[in-house]
Scaffold this motif. Structure first.
Motif, PDB file in Angstrom:
ATOM      1  N   TRP A   1       0.827  -1.210   0.000  1.00  0.00           N
ATOM      2  CA  TRP A   1       0.000   0.000   0.000  1.00  0.00           C
ATOM      3  C   TRP A   1       0.851   1.245   0.000  1.00  0.00           C
ATOM      4  O   TRP A   1       0.398   2.320  -0.360  1.00  0.00           O
ATOM      5  CB  TRP A   1      -1.064  -0.019   1.083  1.00  0.00           C
TER       6      TRP A   1
ATOM      7  N   LEU B   1      11.439   6.790   4.069  1.00  0.00           N
ATOM      8  CA  LEU B   1      10.072   6.870   4.591  1.00  0.00           C
ATOM      9  C   LEU B   1       9.745   8.252   5.114  1.00  0.00           C
ATOM     10  O   LEU B   1       8.655   8.778   4.891  1.00  0.00           O
ATOM     11  CB  LEU B   1       9.882   5.876   5.732  1.00  0.00           C
ATOM     12  N   LEU B   2      10.708   8.827   5.827  1.00  0.00           N
ATOM     13  CA  LEU B   2      10.513  10.146   6.406  1.00  0.00           C
ATOM     14  C   LEU B   2      10.250  11.159   5.298  1.00  0.00           C
ATOM     15  O   LEU B   2       9.301  11.950   5.353  1.00  0.00           O
ATOM     16  CB  LEU B   2      11.753  10.529   7.210  1.00  0.00           C
TER      17      LEU B   2
ATOM     18  N   GLY C   1       6.856  10.567   3.699  1.00  0.00           N
ATOM     19  CA  GLY C   1       5.766  11.028   4.564  1.00  0.00           C
ATOM     20  C   GLY C   1       5.640  12.534   4.571  1.00  0.00           C
ATOM     21  O   GLY C   1       4.559  13.088   4.391  1.00  0.00           O
ATOM     22  N   ILE C   2       6.786  13.217   4.759  1.00  0.00           N
ATOM     23  CA  ILE C   2       6.745  14.679   4.841  1.00  0.00           C
ATOM     24  C   ILE C   2       6.317  15.277   3.502  1.00  0.00           C
ATOM     25  O   ILE C   2       5.513  16.201   3.442  1.00  0.00           O
ATOM     26  CB  ILE C   2       8.122  15.226   5.281  1.00  0.00           C
TER      27      ILE C   2
ATOM     28  N   PHE D   1       4.387  13.923   1.374  1.00  0.00           N
ATOM     29  CA  PHE D   1       2.943  13.699   1.290  1.00  0.00           C
ATOM     30  C   PHE D   1       2.173  14.777   2.046  1.00  0.00           C
ATOM     31  O   PHE D   1       1.241  15.391   1.542  1.00  0.00           O
ATOM     32  CB  PHE D   1       2.623  12.321   1.886  1.00  0.00           C
ATOM     33  N   VAL D   2       2.598  15.009   3.296  1.00  0.00           N
ATOM     34  CA  VAL D   2       1.906  15.994   4.133  1.00  0.00           C
ATOM     35  C   VAL D   2       1.967  17.372   3.483  1.00  0.00           C
ATOM     36  O   VAL D   2       0.957  18.070   3.369  1.00  0.00           O
ATOM     37  CB  VAL D   2       2.534  16.037   5.545  1.00  0.00           C
TER      38      VAL D   2
ATOM     39  N   VAL E   1      -0.248  17.592   0.222  1.00  0.00           N
ATOM     40  CA  VAL E   1      -1.687  17.625   0.482  1.00  0.00           C
ATOM     41  C   VAL E   1      -2.069  18.948   1.137  1.00  0.00           C
ATOM     42  O   VAL E   1      -3.119  19.518   0.863  1.00  0.00           O
ATOM     43  CB  VAL E   1      -2.121  16.434   1.363  1.00  0.00           C
TER      44      VAL E   1
ATOM     45  N   ARG F   1      -2.436  21.340  -3.260  1.00  0.00           N
ATOM     46  CA  ARG F   1      -3.498  20.403  -3.598  1.00  0.00           C
ATOM     47  C   ARG F   1      -3.805  20.387  -5.087  1.00  0.00           C
ATOM     48  O   ARG F   1      -4.174  19.378  -5.634  1.00  0.00           O
ATOM     49  CB  ARG F   1      -4.754  20.737  -2.777  1.00  0.00           C
TER      50      ARG F   1
ATOM     51  N   LEU G   1     -10.874   9.964   8.574  1.00  0.00           N
ATOM     52  CA  LEU G   1     -10.261   8.645   8.598  1.00  0.00           C
ATOM     53  C   LEU G   1      -8.814   8.867   8.966  1.00  0.00           C
ATOM     54  O   LEU G   1      -8.012   9.295   8.151  1.00  0.00           O
ATOM     55  CB  LEU G   1     -10.366   7.978   7.228  1.00  0.00           C
TER      56      LEU G   1
ATOM     57  N   LEU H   1      -5.547   7.822   9.403  1.00  0.00           N
ATOM     58  CA  LEU H   1      -4.589   6.752   9.143  1.00  0.00           C
ATOM     59  C   LEU H   1      -3.335   6.906   9.996  1.00  0.00           C
ATOM     60  O   LEU H   1      -2.558   5.973  10.147  1.00  0.00           O
ATOM     61  CB  LEU H   1      -4.212   6.719   7.663  1.00  0.00           C
TER      62      LEU H   1
ATOM     63  N   LEU I   1     -11.277  13.024   2.262  1.00  0.00           N
ATOM     64  CA  LEU I   1     -10.225  12.384   1.473  1.00  0.00           C
ATOM     65  C   LEU I   1      -8.878  13.047   1.704  1.00  0.00           C
ATOM     66  O   LEU I   1      -7.865  12.384   1.873  1.00  0.00           O
ATOM     67  CB  LEU I   1     -10.580  12.436  -0.007  1.00  0.00           C
ATOM     68  N   ASP I   2      -8.878  14.379   1.733  1.00  0.00           N
ATOM     69  CA  ASP I   2      -7.637  15.102   1.993  1.00  0.00           C
ATOM     70  C   ASP I   2      -7.042  14.673   3.310  1.00  0.00           C
ATOM     71  O   ASP I   2      -5.840  14.446   3.413  1.00  0.00           O
ATOM     72  CB  ASP I   2      -7.917  16.609   2.060  1.00  0.00           C
TER      73      ASP I   2
ATOM     74  N   ALA J   1      -7.563  11.927   4.987  1.00  0.00           N
ATOM     75  CA  ALA J   1      -7.080  10.544   4.943  1.00  0.00           C
ATOM     76  C   ALA J   1      -5.688  10.505   4.323  1.00  0.00           C
ATOM     77  O   ALA J   1      -4.784   9.852   4.842  1.00  0.00           O
ATOM     78  CB  ALA J   1      -8.047   9.667   4.156  1.00  0.00           C
ATOM     79  N   LEU J   2      -5.501  11.260   3.238  1.00  0.00           N
ATOM     80  CA  LEU J   2      -4.191  11.266   2.577  1.00  0.00           C
ATOM     81  C   LEU J   2      -3.141  11.946   3.447  1.00  0.00           C
ATOM     82  O   LEU J   2      -2.004  11.490   3.548  1.00  0.00           O
ATOM     83  CB  LEU J   2      -4.292  11.985   1.227  1.00  0.00           C
ATOM     84  N   LEU J   3      -3.548  13.031   4.091  1.00  0.00           N
ATOM     85  CA  LEU J   3      -2.610  13.751   4.952  1.00  0.00           C
ATOM     86  C   LEU J   3      -2.135  12.867   6.098  1.00  0.00           C
ATOM     87  O   LEU J   3      -0.932  12.773   6.382  1.00  0.00           O
ATOM     88  CB  LEU J   3      -3.296  14.996   5.508  1.00  0.00           C
TER      89      LEU J   3
ATOM     90  N   PHE K   1      -2.164   9.712   6.178  1.00  0.00           N
ATOM     91  CA  PHE K   1      -1.362   8.651   5.572  1.00  0.00           C
ATOM     92  C   PHE K   1       0.099   9.092   5.516  1.00  0.00           C
ATOM     93  O   PHE K   1       1.018   8.342   5.867  1.00  0.00           O
ATOM     94  CB  PHE K   1      -1.911   8.370   4.168  1.00  0.00           C
ATOM     95  N   GLY K   2       0.311  10.349   5.111  1.00  0.00           N
ATOM     96  CA  GLY K   2       1.659  10.903   5.076  1.00  0.00           C
ATOM     97  C   GLY K   2       2.276  10.959   6.461  1.00  0.00           C
ATOM     98  O   GLY K   2       3.441  10.619   6.642  1.00  0.00           O
ATOM     99  N   ILE K   3       1.475  11.374   7.457  1.00  0.00           N
ATOM    100  CA  ILE K   3       1.989  11.460   8.833  1.00  0.00           C
ATOM    101  C   ILE K   3       2.452  10.083   9.305  1.00  0.00           C
ATOM    102  O   ILE K   3       3.504   9.940   9.926  1.00  0.00           O
ATOM    103  CB  ILE K   3       0.906  12.021   9.780  1.00  0.00           C
ATOM    104  N   LEU K   4       1.651   9.067   8.974  1.00  0.00           N
ATOM    105  CA  LEU K   4       1.998   7.698   9.370  1.00  0.00           C
ATOM    106  C   LEU K   4       3.403   7.331   8.897  1.00  0.00           C
ATOM    107  O   LEU K   4       4.232   6.827   9.653  1.00  0.00           O
ATOM    108  CB  LEU K   4       0.964   6.729   8.776  1.00  0.00           C
ATOM    109  N   PHE K   5       3.676   7.641   7.626  1.00  0.00           N
ATOM    110  CA  PHE K   5       4.984   7.297   7.073  1.00  0.00           C
ATOM    111  C   PHE K   5       6.079   8.193   7.627  1.00  0.00           C
ATOM    112  O   PHE K   5       7.185   7.733   7.905  1.00  0.00           O
ATOM    113  CB  PHE K   5       4.947   7.358   5.548  1.00  0.00           C
ATOM    114  N   ALA K   6       5.758   9.481   7.809  1.00  0.00           N
ATOM    115  CA  ALA K   6       6.759  10.404   8.327  1.00  0.00           C
ATOM    116  C   ALA K   6       7.191   9.984   9.722  1.00  0.00           C
ATOM    117  O   ALA K   6       8.385  10.005  10.045  1.00  0.00           O
ATOM    118  CB  ALA K   6       6.203  11.826   8.348  1.00  0.00           C
TER     119      ALA K   6
ATOM    120  N   MET L   1       2.482   0.847  11.041  1.00  0.00           N
ATOM    121  CA  MET L   1       1.951   0.640   9.698  1.00  0.00           C
ATOM    122  C   MET L   1       1.304  -0.734   9.569  1.00  0.00           C
ATOM    123  O   MET L   1       0.339  -0.913   8.850  1.00  0.00           O
ATOM    124  CB  MET L   1       3.063   0.798   8.671  1.00  0.00           C
TER     125      MET L   1
ATOM    126  N   VAL M   1      -2.146  -0.625  11.699  1.00  0.00           N
ATOM    127  CA  VAL M   1      -3.230   0.304  11.365  1.00  0.00           C
ATOM    128  C   VAL M   1      -4.256  -0.345  10.440  1.00  0.00           C
ATOM    129  O   VAL M   1      -5.447  -0.077  10.541  1.00  0.00           O
ATOM    130  CB  VAL M   1      -2.679   1.639  10.786  1.00  0.00           C
TER     131      VAL M   1
END
Lengths: 327, 292
Positions: free
Chosen positions: A254, A297-298, A301-302, A304-305, A308, A312, B35, B37, B95-96, B98-100, B102-107, B222, B225
């Motif tokens: 995923w 990963l870091l 993740g960052i 991504f944040v 978004v 956007r 949601l 994540l 949705l935003d 959930a995606l955000l 999701f990013g925090i999870l990985f960060a 991860m 979750v």
């Protein structure tokens, strides 16, 4: 559900900006074609990676950008593509000319059925159900012994261009092959999104109920979008597996799906060139940072944040706004 | 099938652990339509905080407290200063977000990897919870019984709290009609942040409790979750009682699959998520038929 992108960024939008888009496209094309002659081996590797990622993102963009369905499980079809070539070639001994069409047919059938099931869920539900589906596929791939379990399969064959006097093991030739496939897919996607079918998909993104009220079989269109998107993802998976001679369950994780979503959003969901821009930026940033830090990963993740939160509309969203402002 | 009681007990124990995690997720979803994540991130943070505390002080109890407080504060801040302002911007928020998240999870997984490396740490079971008891003919670890007890007490406490206290009724009210509750003079913004923080804190406690059984490692959040999502979906989003039953179903299904048919180990809970999502999106026990 609400659309995942701002309403003014439609897929069939280029009308006002068509000249600028055409110039941009021609510029990119010229750059991409001349690329192999000037650049180093390393740059070619990156270029090929960008193309493989872009193919996946182009497919995903049909779902996220055009139709407004955010999937977190599309990497499943990337994996299926890779495994398809692996199974047909390495296990069944079929030539690629049979194996690849067969793979794409199977993927289309699987995508049709799973699309039929997945679109019953809306919004975040769709995200969850696609995630569940891809995790199931991941679980099966990990446990199937004939395809190497969690180790994956090696020995994925590349196409033979001997009849053209070219060796596919030359990175330049493989790059050209990937570029050709990417351009063909982009052309196809451009045709699809500007067709009546594409307009219905945009209609679904903007207002699903209204499209249903107009008499469109919304579900059938969504399944169609899901299938097209999945087949393109599978094409990306095939080229990826050929490029690395290798496929493993991680291609269905995923995290891989998340990367696809990220690339679509970075580039600008709904724009034809968005996925290309997104995958280019993503792969380059990832490469640049991998020299500085190991913490993939870091960074992911960052990235991504930040995207978004602040970007956007994506790069092309910003670009077309600037163009409009200048008019 | 002599080992059946053992597997069933392990299943219940896993279910209790999953419930501790799922309850925060489900209330946050019910309340804010988010949601989250990143829930797994708070689980990881809690586990590492608990590990550090237990190592520094030798007190498991203190580890539980720190494992709650740190994720609570971080969760509070995340909701109040990151997620809520985004909601106000009126994007296609769920949705935003959930995606955000999701990013925090990985960060967070990445940050933890950077600070602690990717090795596995284990937390020793405190002496007063070590040893085994004879139960249904099997020698069962006391610590696992403690997990079951903790989960059960928490479940009853939360159901009681949500159904019988003023704070609980405010939260339930806000789930149904956010605007009405705001009109009654309640600071919904603060309420959301507290509930989000409490959910994160519970996830953190879950991490500490899980630490002696499963080990502590950077990707732990991860992995968990998705199981938690299954629980929440099976129980019905926003449904606390449902998620208790869902947690037990998922815990038992996972454990029994692992014990008797290990090929299906990774498959079972996702299949459950998929089937429920497709055929009963309101969850097995969803009464309100909440559309998501």
């Amino acid at each position: 559900m609400k659309a995942a992108v701002a309403p003014h960024l439609s897929a069939t939008r280029p009308a006002d900006n068509s000249r600028r888009y055409r110039n941009l496209l021609l510029g990119l094309l010229a750059g991409a074609l001349l690329f192999p002659f000037f650049w180093t081996q390393y740059a070619l590797t990156i270029g090929t990676e960008v193309l493989v990622a872009a193919l996946f993102a182009i497919g995903l963009n049909i779902l996220i950008g055009t139709t407004g369905l955010v999937s977190l499980g599309s990497s499943m079809f990337v994996g299926l593509g890779g495994y398809g070539v692996g199974v047909t070639a390495a296990l069944m001994g079929l030539p690629l000319t049979v194996g690849v069409p067969l793979t794409l047919l199977v993927v289309a059938a699987v995508a049709g059925v799973s699309g039929f099931l997945c679109i019953r869920a809306k919004g975040v539900g769709f995200l969850l159900v696609t995630l569940a589906l891809s995790q199931m596929a991941y679980g099966i791939a990990t446990k199937t012994k004939s395809t190497g379990g969690s180790d994956g399969m090696t020995g994925i064959p590349r196409p033979d261009f001997g009849w053209l006097g070219l060796s596919i093991d030359d990175p330049r030739v493989f790059y050209a092959y990937a570029l050709f496939v990417t351009l063909a897919v982009m052309l196809l996607v451009w045709r699809i999104t500007t067709s009546p079918f594409g307009s219905v998909l945009v209609g679904i993104r903007e207002n699903e109920r209204r499209m249903a009220a107009l008499g469109y079989n919304v579900d059938a269109y969504k399944i169609g979008a899901f299938t097209v998107s999945s087949v393109i993802a599978a094409i990306s998976g095939i080229i990826q597996a050929q490029y690395t001679y290798f496929v493993n369950p991680e291609s269905m994780s995923w995290q891989a799906s998340g990367e696809g979503v990220l690339m679509v959003i970075i580039g600008g969901a709904g724009h034809l060139l968005g996925p290309l821009a997104g995958s280019g930026i993503y792969v380059l940033v990832k490469q640049a940072l991998s020299g500085i830090t190991e913490e993939y990963l870091l960074v992911f993740g960052i990235f991504f944040v930040l995207v978004v939160t602040f970007l956007r509309g994506g790069v092309l969203g910003v670009l077309s706004k600037t163009w409009e402002a200048r008019k | 099938m002599q080992s059946l009681p053992l597997h069933v007990l392990n299943g219940i124990q896993l279910g209790c652990l999953l419930f501790i995690l799922a309850v925060g997720l489900t209330v946050v979803f019910g309340l804010m339509d988010t949601l989250n994540l990143s829930h797994g991130a708070f689980y990881t943070i809690g586990a590492y905080m608990g590990y550090l505390t237990a190592h520094a002080t030798g007190s498991f109890l203190l580890a539980l407290v720190v494992g709650f407080v740190v994720p609570f504060v971080l969760g509070f801040i995340t909701q109040r200063y990151l997620l809520y302002p985004l909601t106000l911007r009126g994007r296609s928020t769920h949705l935003d977000l959930a995606l955000l998240t999701f990013g925090i999870l990985f960060a967070v997984a990445g940050t933890v990897e950077m600070l602690f490396g990717s090795s596995f740490y284990s937390l020793a079971v405190p002496s007063y919870l070590s040893g085994t008891v004879d139960l249904f003919g099997v020698a069962y670890p006391v610590y696992r019984l403690f997990v079951i007890a903790f989960g059960s007490v928490l479940a009853f406490g939360l159901v009681w709290g949500l159904e019988r206290t003023v704070l609980g009724s405010v939260i339930r009210g806000a789930v149904e009609h956010r605007e009405m509750v705001a009109a009654l003079g309640i600071d919904v913004r603060l309420l959301f942040a507290i509930v989000f923080g409490a959910g994160a804190g519970l996830a953190g406690i879950g991490g500490v409790i899980a630490a002696p059984i499963l080990s502590v490692y950077s990707h732990m959040g991860m992995t968990v979750v998705v199981s938690t999502l299954v629980v929440v979906v099976v129980g019905g989003l926003g449904n606390v009682r449902g998620s208790l039953v869902g947690a037990l179903i998922v815990g038992l299904a996972d454990t029994l699959a692992q014990a008797y048919y290990s090929e299906a180990e990774l498959f079972v809970s996702y299949a459950l998520l998929f089937l429920v999502m497709v055929f009963r999106p309101q969850g097995l026990f969803g009464v309100t038929g909440r559309a998501i």
